[in-house]
Write a protein that holds these residues in place. Structure first.
Motif, PDB file in Angstrom:
ATOM      1  N   GLY A 202       0.791  -1.227   0.000  1.00  0.00           N
ATOM      2  CA  GLY A 202       0.000   0.000   0.000  1.00  0.00           C
ATOM      3  C   GLY A 202       0.815   1.264   0.000  1.00  0.00           C
TER       4      GLY A 202
ATOM      5  N   LYS B 197       2.125   4.757  -1.156  1.00  0.00           N
ATOM      6  CA  LYS B 197       1.557   5.901  -1.884  1.00  0.00           C
ATOM      7  C   LYS B 197       2.585   6.487  -2.840  1.00  0.00           C
TER       8      LYS B 197
ATOM      9  N   ASN C 293       4.800   7.293  -7.988  1.00  0.00           N
ATOM     10  CA  ASN C 293       3.496   7.292  -7.337  1.00  0.00           C
ATOM     11  C   ASN C 293       2.747   5.995  -7.610  1.00  0.00           C
TER      12      ASN C 293
ATOM     13  N   THR D   4      -1.166   3.884  -7.092  1.00  0.00           N
ATOM     14  CA  THR D   4      -2.596   4.036  -6.838  1.00  0.00           C
ATOM     15  C   THR D   4      -2.952   3.396  -5.492  1.00  0.00           C
ATOM     16  N   LYS D   5      -4.029   3.862  -4.894  1.00  0.00           N
ATOM     17  CA  LYS D   5      -4.430   3.358  -3.586  1.00  0.00           C
ATOM     18  C   LYS D   5      -5.080   1.984  -3.725  1.00  0.00           C
TER      19      LYS D   5
ATOM     20  N   ARG E 159       2.362   2.676   9.991  1.00  0.00           N
ATOM     21  CA  ARG E 159       1.802   3.659   9.057  1.00  0.00           C
ATOM     22  C   ARG E 159       2.786   4.744   8.663  1.00  0.00           C
TER      23      ARG E 159
ATOM     24  N   GLU F   5       6.299   6.345   1.377  1.00  0.00           N
ATOM     25  CA  GLU F   5       5.123   6.844   2.077  1.00  0.00           C
ATOM     26  C   GLU F   5       3.947   5.927   1.775  1.00  0.00           C
TER      27      GLU F   5
ATOM     28  N   TRP G 143      -0.277   4.745   1.959  1.00  0.00           N
ATOM     29  CA  TRP G 143      -1.661   5.157   2.034  1.00  0.00           C
ATOM     30  C   TRP G 143      -2.257   4.757   3.379  1.00  0.00           C
ATOM     31  N   GLU G 144      -3.273   5.517   3.828  1.00  0.00           N
ATOM     32  CA  GLU G 144      -4.068   5.111   4.997  1.00  0.00           C
ATOM     33  C   GLU G 144      -5.098   4.110   4.523  1.00  0.00           C
ATOM     34  N   ILE G 145      -5.022   2.868   5.017  1.00  0.00           N
ATOM     35  CA  ILE G 145      -5.939   1.812   4.586  1.00  0.00           C
ATOM     36  C   ILE G 145      -6.608   1.199   5.821  1.00  0.00           C
TER      37      ILE G 145
END
Length: 260
Positions: free
Chosen positions: A123, A125, A176, A178-179, A209, A256, A258-260
């Motif tokens: 995950g 980012k 970058n 994708t989430k 995180r 970095e 993503w918040e999942i």
């Protein structure tokens, strides 16, 4: 070299790392082959049997591989395999053979591919390259990462460099992602040797995180080097092109999530 006979069965990775896909039923024939015993051709395939068995104490470590067997049981790049070419596989990708001429170029691509797959599965980012070093020299120019193939598609870098003077040694190159809907564990042989990769995966799967700084290295030749290429070339082997030397590479990424 384990045997002059053609191999038609599976072997441990370290015994089949370098393979010549024979086109002459177990012996290599080449019109331009030159050595002291070439006058024996065709009785012992250009003198290769005599030369390898009795006179080449430092002969390269390779095997003769049955073309059909390797073609049906292992993977090769597009337009390959080709009879009469010598191939090599990486220990961490033991079922994928490439011409020995560009072994290190392809192996580096495979490792980058595995790294981005790992980041995507956890995950990520973005990955920001903070540092690049090639052959022990800091690189201050644009790091070109475009259309890197992964199992999830191609990634490209969005490069932004802020070197204000010639002494600057850091820059940004942002990749970058994708989430994803969920994170997952990925199985990679690199995790056994890349401690920071394993630590990142364990931390992320354990609920971590925060950003993580990861080191990426490519610095092990696995026995595929200029000396081997020169020896094979001197024996008349087709390397599949002009041999490219290994470049020792070191990247430092800031990852970095993503918040999942």
């Amino acid at each position: 070299m384990i045997d002059i006979k053609t191999v038609k069965t599976n072997l441990p990775n370290n015994q089949r790392r370098v393979v010549f896909l024979d086109d002459s039923d177990g012996f290599y024939r080449q019109k331009n082959r030159r050595n002291f015993f070439s006058f024996l051709n065709p009785y012992v395939a250009g003198g290769k049997f005599v030369y390898d068995k009795f006179f080449s104490l430092n002969r390269p470590n390779y095997i003769n591989g049955d073309f059909d067997f390797f073609c049906n049981n292992y993977d090769f790049p597009p337009q390959h395999p080709i009879k009469g070419v010598i191939y090599a596989c990486h220990d961490f990708h033991p079922n994928f053979y490439v011409p020995i001429s560009n072994f290190h170029e392809k192996s580096l691509e495979l490792k980058i591919n595995d790294f981005f797959d790992l980041c995507e599965s956890l995950g990520a980012k973005s990955c920001t390259i903070l540092y690049e070093e090639v052959d022990n020299k800091v690189i201050q120019s644009n790091l070109d990462i475009k259309e890197i193939p992964t199992t999830k598609g191609n990634f490209s870098s969005n490069n932004s460099f802020n070197s204000d003077n010639k002494k600057a040694t850091t820059f940004d190159a942002v990749i970058n992602f994708t989430k994803p809907t969920q994170i997952r564990r990925i199985e990679s042989l690199w995790l056994k040797s890349e401690i920071s990769w394993k630590r990142m995966q364990d931390s992320r799967l354990g609920g971590g995180r925060g950003n993580t700084r990861i080191e990426f290295n490519y610095n092990d030749s696995f026995g595929i080097d200029g000396n081997l290429a020169s020896s094979l070339n001197n024996l008349g082997f087709n390397l599949g092109g002009v041999y490219s030397e290994m470049k020792k590479v070191k990247y430092i990424y800031d990852v970095e999530f993503w918040e999942i």
